[in-house]
Design a protein around this motif. Structure first.
Motif, PDB file in Angstrom:
ATOM      1  N   GLU A 150       0.940  -1.128   0.131  1.00 47.86           N
ATOM      2  CA  GLU A 150       0.132  -0.092  -0.032  1.00 47.86           C
ATOM      3  C   GLU A 150       0.807   1.454  -0.217  1.00 47.86           C
ATOM      4  OE1 GLU A 150      -2.926   0.109   3.078  1.00 47.86           O
ATOM      5  OE2 GLU A 150      -3.822   1.947   2.302  1.00 47.86           O
ATOM      6  N   TYR A 206       2.210   1.795  -3.510  1.00 43.91           N
ATOM      7  CA  TYR A 206       1.515   2.259  -4.410  1.00 43.91           C
ATOM      8  C   TYR A 206       1.028   3.759  -4.208  1.00 43.91           C
ATOM      9  CZ  TYR A 206      -3.469   2.516  -5.857  1.00 43.91           C
ATOM     10  OH  TYR A 206      -4.826   2.777  -6.277  1.00 43.91           O
ATOM     11  N   ARG A 265       1.659   7.299  -6.494  1.00 46.63           N
ATOM     12  CA  ARG A 265       0.487   8.161  -6.808  1.00 46.63           C
ATOM     13  C   ARG A 265       0.955   9.482  -6.288  1.00 46.63           C
ATOM     14  NH1 ARG A 265      -5.162   5.744  -7.055  1.00 46.63           N
ATOM     15  NH2 ARG A 265      -5.568   7.891  -7.743  1.00 46.63           N
ATOM     16  N   PHE A 268       3.990  -2.568  -8.027  1.00 46.25           N
ATOM     17  CA  PHE A 268       2.941  -1.717  -7.128  1.00 46.25           C
ATOM     18  C   PHE A 268       3.233  -0.122  -7.602  1.00 46.25           C
ATOM     19  CE2 PHE A 268       1.554  -5.451  -4.485  1.00 46.25           C
ATOM     20  CZ  PHE A 268       0.401  -5.272  -4.757  1.00 46.25           C
ATOM     21  N   LEU A 272       1.630   0.640 -10.855  1.00 44.69           N
ATOM     22  CA  LEU A 272       0.172   0.447 -10.648  1.00 44.69           C
ATOM     23  C   LEU A 272      -0.264   1.755 -10.166  1.00 44.69           C
ATOM     24  CD1 LEU A 272      -2.173  -1.202 -11.156  1.00 44.69           C
ATOM     25  CD2 LEU A 272      -1.928  -2.037  -8.761  1.00 44.69           C
ATOM     26  N   GLY A 273       0.467   2.448  -9.181  1.00 45.83           N
ATOM     27  CA  GLY A 273       0.052   3.578  -8.539  1.00 45.83           C
ATOM     28  C   GLY A 273       0.386   4.611  -9.604  1.00 45.83           C
ATOM     29  N   CYS A 299      -1.227  -0.184 -16.263  1.00 48.86           N
ATOM     30  CA  CYS A 299      -2.087  -0.658 -14.879  1.00 48.86           C
ATOM     31  C   CYS A 299      -2.023  -2.171 -15.141  1.00 48.86           C
ATOM     32  CB  CYS A 299      -3.026  -0.057 -14.592  1.00 48.86           C
ATOM     33  SG  CYS A 299      -3.117   1.636 -14.113  1.00 48.86           S
TER      34      CYS A 299
END
Lengths: 321, 493
Positions: free
Chosen positions: A7, A10, A14, A168, A171-172, A255
């Motif tokens: 988490e 990610y 972001r 990860f 992805l973020g 993604c």
């Protein structure tokens, strides 16, 4: 990998992606205002629209008004609010601070090079140097931030093995980017008429060009479309282009790749993967004319809804175990 | 030919006092320091300051920081780093190493005995009430068998040097001693800053520490588990030693977990991972006993894992260090360690203790109260330089306060003569000045007992200060244990 660490990773990317976007949007807005004040005699910089629109893209206009009172949006105040204001959680300082805090808590997983980059950036923003540079020349400061964020991405690319850790982060980064592009398009197109013929005024050209600049797409677009900055071309490029790294389609594909790499060992697809796959094929196979028939605004809010759902499902599948 | 460079000013203000690590007398450099001394003189003050600043920047950018509390939020600081390394000769080190191995072996046997047969208490070598009343004593551990009977897997034994240059043990740290990451990082920074110095010296490497630590941790895995899963348990990012926890996890290639990442199920501890629960077999825990498990110890602990102690009890989890090791590093027990060594090993202690007075003994109490102005008084359950009275630097009021406290709670204090720690050349504003140092070597205890070659040299930066703790303005130095024989290669400057 620990769910908490996944988490964190990610969110690191972001936040970095979002900070880079804020820097780019402010930089573009700053230049656009210089242009607009020369072109548009009716509104000689009284309402700093391009910079104020950044507040809308980041959905923090209300927060700004709560902090500064309603009414006229002072350009200087908006710039400060979005760069150095620690009280605004969408400011560059706040976002990079959180990215760094997350990286501090996961520094044993990301490469030393990538962690040092975020750490150095954080200390730079805490120090006097950053404020001095901003006061001297906001564009120089903003470009420095942009470069520093891109350098982080580059260090991640160049130093991390392609394991879950890397995916990860990817992805973020790409989910955030897809989301941001759709928000930029929504807000910037709001004033311009959707689909129909467009009056070729110099100001409009400036606006369409600035849209490309906002997504770092100007030069790439011109190479592909041979210097015709027309609304349909721009929209098609930023939403559907398969090669440009800041098109929605490109980001959604990345993604999906990362999510599949993460899920590889599992043998079962998550709900997040299903939503992503669906969005990915829609962007692959949609007829561009259909976007305009459906209404660009509706199409974009559909994309944003899908991104939000995907984000929620990623949380469900990997972070709340 | 070059004439004498003007930079020899580095040592101009240097004054000898007490035992000096570099100088045997005015202008007399100890043999093992000669190469370093000459190189420093050639470098000169500007260059040394320049490299000092580069070191600080490196450490800050790499996040080698600790958190200082007190203001509104924790402030991150780097521990001040001094670029002049501390050297230990081969013969000095041999003795230290043997002494530490001996001490740690004895302390392990002692803890085992305290929680099992208690021979040492029945033989009245150590008073029972001292052990049973120690703040680090955990009655939950009575009769508990720990993997391989090892209790103190990682210890940091603080050494100082008195005026004759004799190394003395000042304090044992048998719970979760920190500082080893600074040792490893200091070395790395020094190699980048002074590559030539390394070429000129034959220095024992320290890089194998994390490999050795991982071997110790795997050694205490549950029986029947071939490839035990090891993790480092940290209180979290706000802990002042967080950098170290993350550094050790990274270097060992294991997960760094917080209490909330773990849960207990069917007698076993698991981590929450993106692929669901994964078993954990061994924890290098950097959380105090009291916070490990709210079901056994403090119920308000947010840092621990309910059920952790149950997994430990049934042998399904290895813990380093074991629970209850605080009985061995209690300052009240410290005066008995030489006897403890004799009792279990039938050997004389190699490293002496600092002479210590115990207020519980009436004659000692009289001596303490009469000589407070010359003694250092320490609260037995405090650490980090807190709760101390340094007699020669104290006011009459402070002395009266401590006299009252000692009378109220004799078990709570010990007193020692004020020892002027050895001094070492330290960079202070373009000059080298003598500053007091101590040494914290790190000892690993697994299949064998291994001592990291060197340790953390802490330096008291304010002039005349005897307090080296980082929470009180102490800095650190790289520590080089020299090997006999010439360096592997030498180069012209």
């Amino acid at each position: 990998m620990l769910s908490r660490v996944a988490e964190n990773l990610y969110w690191i990317s972001r936040y970095v992606e979002r900070a880079e976007n804020v820097a780019r949007l402010l930089d573009v807005g700053f230049h656009l205002e210089l242009d607009a004040s020369g072109l548009d005699g009716d509104a000689p910089g009284a309402d700093p629209a391009p910079i104020a629109s950044v507040l809308s893209i980041l959905a923090c206009r209300d927060a700004f008004e709560r902090a500064h009172g309603p009414g006229r949006l002072d350009r200087e105040a908006v710039m400060r609010f979005l760069t150095f204001d620690r009280g605004n959680d969408q400011s560059i300082v706040a976002m990079l601070g959180r990215a760094r805090e997350n990286a501090r808590a996961t520094q044993e997983t990301i490469s030393a090079e990538a962690w040092h980059q975020l750490n150095r950036l954080h200390f730079y923003l805490q120090g006097k140097k950053a404020r001095r540079r901003f006061a001297d020349s906001p564009p120089r400061f903003l470009q420095g931030i942009k470069r520093a964020c891109i350098l982080f991405d580059g260090l991640v690319d160049g130093t991390l093995p392609r394991t879950e850790i890397y995916h990860f982060l990817q992805l973020g980064r790409h989910l955030e980017r897809a989301n941001q592009i759709s928000r930029i398009l929504s807000v910037k197109l709001h004033g311009l008429r959707e689909g129909g013929p467009v009056v070729e005024s110099p100001l409009r050209i400036v606006h369409w060009s600035s849209l490309l600049w906002s997504c770092a797409a100007y030069e790439a677009y011109l190479r592909d479309y041979h210097d015709r900055v027309d609304p349909e071309g721009v929209v098609r490029y930023l939403i559907l282009d398969p090669e440009f790294p800041r098109s929605i389609r490109f980001c959604v594909s990345r993604c999906l790749e990362s999510l599949r790499a993460i899920a590889a060992g599992d043998g079962f697809g998550s709900e997040a993967e299903r939503c992503l796959g669906r969005l990915d094929s829609e962007l692959h196979y949609i007829d561009p004319a259909e976007i305009f028939e459906r209404g660009l605004g509706r199409f974009l809010s559909g994309v944003q809804d899908a991104c939000n759902t995907i984000g929620d499902e990623i949380h469900q599948a990997y972070f709340f175990t | 030919m070059a004439t004498t460079p003007p930079q020899t000013r580095l040592f101009d203000r240097y004054a000898l006092a007490g035992y000096d690590e570099m100088f045997a007398g005015p202008g007399q450099v100890r043999p093992h320091y000669r190469a370093l001394h000459d190189r420093l003189v050639r470098l000169g003050p500007e260059e040394l300051e320049h490299r000092h600043r580069a070191a600080d920047l490196m450490m800050r950018n790499q996040g080698i920081t600790f958190t200082v509390y007190g203001r509104e939020q924790g402030v991150e600081r780097i521990i001040p780093f001094d670029p002049v390394p501390r050297l230990i000769s081969p013969s000095e080190w041999d003795r230290i190493e043997q002494g530490l191995i001996q001490r740690v072996r004895a302390l392990n046997l002692f803890i085992h005995d305290v929680y099992h047969e208690r021979h040492i208490l029945r033989d009245r070598v150590v008073p029972s009430e001292l052990i049973l009343g120690a703040s680090g004593y955990r009655r939950e551990c009575v009769g508990l068998r720990v993997p391989r009977d090892i209790y103190v897997h990682v210890s940091g034994i603080d050494l100082i040097r008195d005026a004759d240059g004799t190394f003395l043990v000042l304090e044992d740290n048998c719970r979760t001693p920190s500082g080893v990451s600074y040792v490893l990082k200091n070395r790395q920074v020094m190699k980048q800053l002074f590559p030539l110095l390394f070429a000129e010296h034959n220095i024992r490497p320290i890089d194998d520490y994390t490999t050795n630590l991982l071997a110790v941790l795997r050694h205490i895995g549950p029986p029947g588990v071939d490839e035990p899963v090891v993790a480092v348990l940290t209180p979290g990012v706000y802990n002042s030693a967080y950098f170290e926890h993350s550094f050790l996890a990274r270097r060992m290639g294991v997960e760094l977990v917080e209490g909330r990442d773990l849960f207990f199920d069917s007698g076993q501890l698991f981590m929450r991972t993106i692929r669901g629960p994964q078993r954990v077999d061994v924890l290098y825990r950097r959380i105090d006993d009291d916070f490990l498990d709210p079901m056994t110890f403090r119920p308000d602990s947010q840092l621990g894992v309910p059920g952790l102690v149950a997994a430990y009890r049934t042998g399904r989890l290895g813990l380093a260090n074991a629970i209850g090791t605080g009985v061995a590093d209690d300052k009240g027990v410290y005066p008995f360690v030489p006897e403890i060594i004799r009792y279990y090993l039938k050997e004389d202690p190699i490293l002496p203790n600092v002479e210590t007075f115990r207020p519980q003994i009436p004659a000692h109490r009289q001596h303490i109260l009469a000589n407070l102005h010359q003694l250092v008084v320490k609260a037995v359950d405090a650490s980090g330089g807190y709760g101390m009275l340094i007699g020669p630097a104290s006011t009459a009021e402070q002395r009266a306060e401590f006299a009252r406290r000692i009378a109220d709670n004799p078990r709570g204090y010990i007193a020692q003569p004020t020892i002027t720690l050895s001094q070492h050349p330290t960079l202070v504003d373009h000059h080298l000045e003598g500053r007091h140092v101590d040494l914290r070597p790190f000892v690993l205890c697994g299949e064998t007992v291994k001592v990291l070659a060197g340790g953390l040299t802490r330096v008291a930066l304010p002039r005349g200060s005897l307090v080296v703790n980082s929470s009180q303005g102490g800095g650190t130095k790289d520590t080089w244990v020299l090997r006999a024989g010439p360096p592997k290669r030498s180069e012209a400057p």
